[in-house]
Design an enzyme around this catalytic site. Sequence first.
Site, PDB file in Angstrom:
ATOM      1  N   CYS A 247       0.866  -1.184   0.000  1.00 20.16           N
ATOM      2  CA  CYS A 247       0.000   0.000   0.000  1.00 20.16           C
ATOM      3  C   CYS A 247       0.896   1.224   0.000  1.00 20.16           C
ATOM      4  O   CYS A 247       1.656   1.453  -0.930  1.00 20.16           O
ATOM      5  CB  CYS A 247      -0.977  -0.026   1.166  1.00 20.16           C
ATOM      6  SG  CYS A 247      -0.204  -0.171   2.780  1.00 20.16           S
ATOM      7  N   ARG A 252      -2.136  -0.821   5.494  1.00 16.80           N
ATOM      8  CA  ARG A 252      -3.359  -1.352   4.889  1.00 16.80           C
ATOM      9  C   ARG A 252      -3.107  -2.730   4.275  1.00 16.80           C
ATOM     10  O   ARG A 252      -3.974  -3.600   4.285  1.00 16.80           O
ATOM     11  CB  ARG A 252      -3.863  -0.374   3.816  1.00 16.80           C
ATOM     12  CG  ARG A 252      -4.517   0.865   4.374  1.00 16.80           C
ATOM     13  CD  ARG A 252      -4.880   1.843   3.260  1.00 16.80           C
ATOM     14  NE  ARG A 252      -3.709   2.577   2.778  1.00 16.80           N
ATOM     15  CZ  ARG A 252      -3.726   3.438   1.761  1.00 16.80           C
ATOM     16  NH1 ARG A 252      -4.858   3.651   1.095  1.00 16.80           N
ATOM     17  NH2 ARG A 252      -2.644   4.086   1.401  1.00 16.80           N
TER      18      ARG A 252
END
Lengths: 297, 146
Positions: A247, A252
């Site tokens: 990410c 994430r």
Amino acid sequence: MALAHDDDPKLADYAHPGRLVTTGWLAEHLDDPGIAVVESDEDVLLYDTGHIPGAVKVDWHTELNDQLTRDYVDGAGFAELMSDKGIGRDTTVVIYGDKNNWWAAYALWVFSLFGHPDVRLLDGGRAKWNQEDRPMTTEEPQRPRTSYPVVERDDTVIRAFRDGVVAHLGKPMIDVRSPGEYSGELLHMPDYPQEGAVRGGHIPGAANVPWAKAAADDGTFRSRGELEELYQGEAGLSPEDNVVAYCRIGERSSHTWFVLTHLLGYPNVRNYDGSWTEWGNTVRAPIVAGSERGSAP
Amino acid sequence: MTTAAALPPGLADLVDEFEGVSTKDRLQLLLELSQELPGLPGHLVGHRDSMEQVHECQTPLFLAVEVADDDRVQLYFDAPPEAPTTRGFASILRTGLHDEPVQTVLDVPDDFYVRLGLAEAVSPLRLRGMAAMLARIKRNVREQAR
């Protein structure tokens, strides 16, 4: 002694049901010996406004990261952190947090780098616990100090470095950022601070599956069938694939790493924590702009 | 280096308070400030469209800056309870700068927040939101004071 797994039927469908617990299970086991509940949030103060009774806070910025080198704490640092929090090597650790367990999944991934044997996520995280009006407290837990052994971090199995990603070009990759970040229109998350990448776009060949698609409206993980549709159907992955997820700084994508590894049972998934803040700043690293995946050079 | 004399009294007091305590107590102080952030005045309730979003904060923060007839700056902030750190930053600026004269606000050193000693407690990355709030306040003040 590790606690028995939550035998909730929803969890039983997942590849590793022992990696998740439901809010109901946690409520029943809060006082069991051998459990430690850990809250890990984006907001460093959220825990202090009220937390699950007995839970300790682990902050990713100030506690899991090395404060000098861009890296995680080393074996001695992790052992000290765990000892200080009253967590033993044989403790069952249940992690929960805000924002669909985004930072909780990140913490779980870091615990996994040190091979902590029993670490689980609370399905639905802080929001679901709150929504169900379960108890919260501001009382600081008193957990006696432990002596957690020094176990060196193993970066070879679930972590990818830049050179490894270069070698991986052409093999399955998942970019879990928002479509705007993937295409290169945005250099950071919508509404989030700019974190300094000089180029926008994605790593050639990476499919875009924004991380939060794996969560249902109540913050719990989607069913196994829905997740298979998302990652195997739409993104075209197969369980036997060797996958790299990334990410912006690797938080994430820890969430997606958790989904692929523990809920769908893919054995070869690595999280590239250097992510876009490294790749998008690297001289001559190949980049694709726009919504097409592109292919490796 | 900036000096404490360059800060308006309310802000200087806060800086002194933060400087005088341990890292752990700084977090506690920030938490208390987050709880003291006043709600929006009637004319702004439900009017986020007339406020400015501070995108640099990790959680949505809305800001309204008004310059009163007596050239004093009025500051209003709106951030959810799940974002105590952002609320704490907003509360520092509200406590230190609300109702201060235009020039006083414009004279606040852009890096004053470094002296709060929060980098170690909340990480430098999270502190960026504070710098952004001050920059946006100053820009609004400049535009309205012209």
